[in-house]
Design an enzyme around this catalytic site. Structure first.
Site, PDB file in Angstrom:
ATOM      1  N   ASN A 114      56.213   1.485   4.158  1.00 42.71           N
ATOM      2  CA  ASN A 114      55.202   2.386   3.586  1.00 42.71           C
ATOM      3  C   ASN A 114      54.510   3.243   4.679  1.00 42.71           C
ATOM      4  O   ASN A 114      53.670   2.486   5.196  1.00 42.71           O
ATOM      5  CB  ASN A 114      54.388   1.655   2.550  1.00 42.71           C
ATOM      6  N   HIS A 166      57.007   8.833  -3.175  1.00 45.26           N
ATOM      7  CA  HIS A 166      56.319   8.138  -2.183  1.00 45.26           C
ATOM      8  C   HIS A 166      57.010   6.576  -1.796  1.00 45.26           C
ATOM      9  O   HIS A 166      57.254   6.100  -3.025  1.00 45.26           O
ATOM     10  CB  HIS A 166      54.952   7.845  -2.616  1.00 45.26           C
ATOM     11  N   CYS A 211      48.309   8.026  -0.017  1.00 46.32           N
ATOM     12  CA  CYS A 211      49.705   8.263   0.185  1.00 46.32           C
ATOM     13  C   CYS A 211      49.753   9.551  -0.714  1.00 46.32           C
ATOM     14  O   CYS A 211      51.132   9.656  -0.665  1.00 46.32           O
ATOM     15  CB  CYS A 211      50.030   7.051  -0.440  1.00 46.32           C
TER      16      CYS A 211
HETATM   17  O1  UT7 Z   1      51.046   2.994  -1.050  1.00 48.83           O
HETATM   18  C1  UT7 Z   1      50.224   3.117  -2.171  1.00 48.83           C
HETATM   19  C2  UT7 Z   1      51.007   2.548  -3.439  1.00 48.83           C
HETATM   20  N1  UT7 Z   1      51.282   1.070  -3.004  1.00 48.83           N
HETATM   21  C3  UT7 Z   1      51.891   0.682  -3.800  1.00 48.83           C
HETATM   22  O2  UT7 Z   1      52.462   1.199  -4.482  1.00 48.83           O
HETATM   23  C4  UT7 Z   1      52.011  -1.073  -3.759  1.00 48.83           C
HETATM   24  C5  UT7 Z   1      52.214  -1.587  -5.225  1.00 48.83           C
HETATM   25  N2  UT7 Z   1      52.345  -3.138  -5.235  1.00 48.83           N
HETATM   26  C6  UT7 Z   1      53.399  -3.668  -4.950  1.00 48.83           C
HETATM   27  O3  UT7 Z   1      54.243  -3.044  -4.151  1.00 48.83           O
HETATM   28  C7  UT7 Z   1      53.679  -5.107  -5.186  1.00 48.83           C
HETATM   29  O4  UT7 Z   1      52.438  -5.334  -6.071  1.00 48.83           O
HETATM   30  C8  UT7 Z   1      53.435  -6.031  -3.786  1.00 48.83           C
HETATM   31  C9  UT7 Z   1      54.654  -5.884  -3.229  1.00 48.83           C
HETATM   32  C10 UT7 Z   1      52.430  -5.760  -3.182  1.00 48.83           C
HETATM   33  C11 UT7 Z   1      53.428  -7.567  -4.236  1.00 48.83           C
HETATM   34  O5  UT7 Z   1      54.637  -7.732  -5.079  1.00 48.83           O
HETATM   35  P1  UT7 Z   1      54.139  -8.625  -6.431  1.00 48.83           P
HETATM   36  O6  UT7 Z   1      55.627  -8.872  -7.081  1.00 48.83           O
HETATM   37  O7  UT7 Z   1      53.231  -7.954  -7.333  1.00 48.83           O
HETATM   38  O8  UT7 Z   1      53.915  -9.931  -6.079  1.00 48.83           O
HETATM   39  P2  UT7 Z   1      52.565 -10.611  -6.166  1.00 48.83           P
HETATM   40  O9  UT7 Z   1      51.206 -10.241  -5.307  1.00 48.83           O
HETATM   41  O10 UT7 Z   1      52.100 -11.075  -7.481  1.00 48.83           O
HETATM   42  O11 UT7 Z   1      52.519 -12.074  -5.400  1.00 48.83           O
HETATM   43  C12 UT7 Z   1      53.693 -13.144  -5.750  1.00 48.83           C
HETATM   44  C13 UT7 Z   1      53.729 -14.362  -5.074  1.00 48.83           C
HETATM   45  C14 UT7 Z   1      52.463 -14.768  -4.809  1.00 48.83           C
HETATM   46  O12 UT7 Z   1      52.399 -16.235  -4.581  1.00 48.83           O
HETATM   47  P3  UT7 Z   1      52.194 -17.164  -5.835  1.00 48.83           P
HETATM   48  O13 UT7 Z   1      50.508 -16.873  -6.240  1.00 48.83           O
HETATM   49  O14 UT7 Z   1      52.994 -16.788  -6.942  1.00 48.83           O
HETATM   50  O15 UT7 Z   1      52.172 -18.629  -5.257  1.00 48.83           O
HETATM   51  C15 UT7 Z   1      51.709 -14.355  -3.300  1.00 48.83           C
HETATM   52  O16 UT7 Z   1      51.046 -15.214  -2.599  1.00 48.83           O
HETATM   53  O17 UT7 Z   1      54.273 -13.900  -3.649  1.00 48.83           O
HETATM   54  C16 UT7 Z   1      53.256 -14.234  -2.553  1.00 48.83           C
HETATM   55  N3  UT7 Z   1      53.206 -13.511  -1.610  1.00 48.83           N
HETATM   56  C17 UT7 Z   1      54.332 -13.407  -0.593  1.00 48.83           C
HETATM   57  N4  UT7 Z   1      54.962 -14.546  -0.039  1.00 48.83           N
HETATM   58  C18 UT7 Z   1      55.847 -14.332   0.938  1.00 48.83           C
HETATM   59  C19 UT7 Z   1      52.671 -12.208  -1.481  1.00 48.83           C
HETATM   60  N5  UT7 Z   1      53.044 -11.653  -0.149  1.00 48.83           N
HETATM   61  C20 UT7 Z   1      54.100 -12.446   0.254  1.00 48.83           C
HETATM   62  C21 UT7 Z   1      54.663 -12.334   1.461  1.00 48.83           C
HETATM   63  N6  UT7 Z   1      55.640 -13.230   1.677  1.00 48.83           N
HETATM   64  N7  UT7 Z   1      54.699 -11.073   2.423  1.00 48.83           N
END
Ligand code: UT7
Length: 336
Positions: free
Chosen positions: A293, A263, A130
């Protein structure tokens, strides 16, 4: 008094300047609701609410089966050439930033060169995920400054939809396909003012597609893996640091930034970066809602959108910031 002999022998300073921008999005557009409905058929649960709240993404574009990364790149490149009023034949450097090349080799840049109907100039890919566009732009700027090139097509193009694991809701809702391009041209005034690139390979594992090809087979896993929270934490730190560092190099301050183009991965990362740099979100170009993204394509796509809707005008100071797998990051400050 100036020595006329010395003055005559001093070559004029060379800089690079963006002469035109272009972009391309594949026709197939999926809203969060469309994607959620498709994922539900596989037993994968997600929702528009979750995706919007956690990322700001509302829709993304996916390439058709018949479209290759080079096709997206060529469409964006033609658009940038037209905007710069430049004939493809006068291009003397092509750099494509991509992590989703058409082939293992040759480079997508060589394929783009052929599809543009030109031959002879150097063409190569830059792979910095990225951060790829910021890397590619910095390389092209260096080549122009040294006189190795005069008119460089710098392209970010990706077909990330082909790397996605549609059983992993934590990643498959985030990415999209697209391409953005600029024609970077030699100039006696800057243009690109300052840039800085970084990498830290200790973090290879937090964002990767670990498969490889050997013996005619894919070895390992060819699908994207990401530890989202680890990437998030690193991203918010390095984006602030590298922006400040590039501003210092350029002898400018946050107040000089007319437009920030980070980005486009997550609106929350962009909001945090803007807050730390004391910039209002009105000064941040945001396309993540419509594009998702698109990795190396996200910055030139956002740049082209804002140039075409006339937010970014000639003379504006623009900060581009990339961050992604590697771990890589970098920034470019330019006067448009
Ligand atoms: O391009 C390179 C750079 N990339 C980035 O910058 C990405 C950086 N990371 C992020 O943007 C975020 O970490 C994410 C968007 C990937 C995830 O957001 P988050 O707030 O960190 O969520 P999380 O991974 O902590 O997940 C929270 C909850 C989990 O459920 P539990 O364990 O709390 O029950 C996940 O299983 O959200 C759940 N979850 C979803 N629920 C519905 C994860 N993905 C989804 C989804 N739909 N698509």
């Amino acid at each position: 008094m100036n020595d006329p002999v010395v003055a005559a022998a001093t070559p004029p300073m060379r800089f690079s300047r963006i002469a035109g921008t272009g972009s391309y999005l594949p026709a197939k557009r999926l809203t969060n609701a469309d994607l959620a409905a498709q994922l539900a058929l596989r037993g994968v649960e997600t929702s528009d609410e979750w995706i919007v709240e956690r990322t700001g993404i509302r829709a993304r574009h996916f390439a058709a089966d018949t479209e290759q990364c080079s096709d997206l790149a060529v469409a964006a490149a033609k658009c940038a050439l037209e905007a710069a009023d430049c004939d493809a034949a006068s291009v003397d450097l092509i750099i494509v930033a991509t992590s989703t090349p058409d082939m293992v080799f040759p480079s997508t840049a060589c394929i783009v060169q052929h599809k543009l109907g030109i031959a002879g100039c150097p063409a190569f890919d830059v792979q910095a995920v990225c951060s790829g566009f910021v890397y590619a732009l910095t390389v092209a700027d260096s080549m122009i400054r040294t006189g190795a090139a005069n008119k460089a097509l710098v392209i970010g193009a990706e077909t990330f939809s082909r790397l996605l694991d549609f059983d992993d809701r934590g990643t498959c809702v985030l990415f999209g396909d697209g391409a953005g391009a600029v024609l970077l041209q030699a100039s006696d005034t800057p243009g690109l003012i300052a840039s800085e690139l970084h990498a830290d390979g200790r973090h290879v594992g937090i964002l990767c597609t670990p498969g490889s090809v050997a013996g005619g087979q894919v070895r390992g896993d060819p699908l994207l893996k990401m530890d989202g929270q680890a990437v998030f934490k690193l991203a918010v730190g390095v984006l602030e640091d590298v922006a400040r560092s590039v501003l210092e190099k350029a002898g400018r301050s946050e107040a000089d930034i007319d437009w920030l183009i980070p980005h486009q991965a997550n609106i929350r990362i962009m909001q945090s970066t803007a807050r730390k740099l004391k910039l209002s979100m009105d000064k941040v170009i945001v396309t993540v809602a419509d594009h998702g993204n698109t990795s190396a394509a996200s910055i030139p796509l956002a740049l082209d959108v804002a140039v075409r809707d006339r937010r970014i005008a000639r003379g504006d100071t623009v900060m581009l910031e990339g961050v992604g797998g590697g771990f890589t990051w970098g920034a470019v400050l330019l006067d448009f």
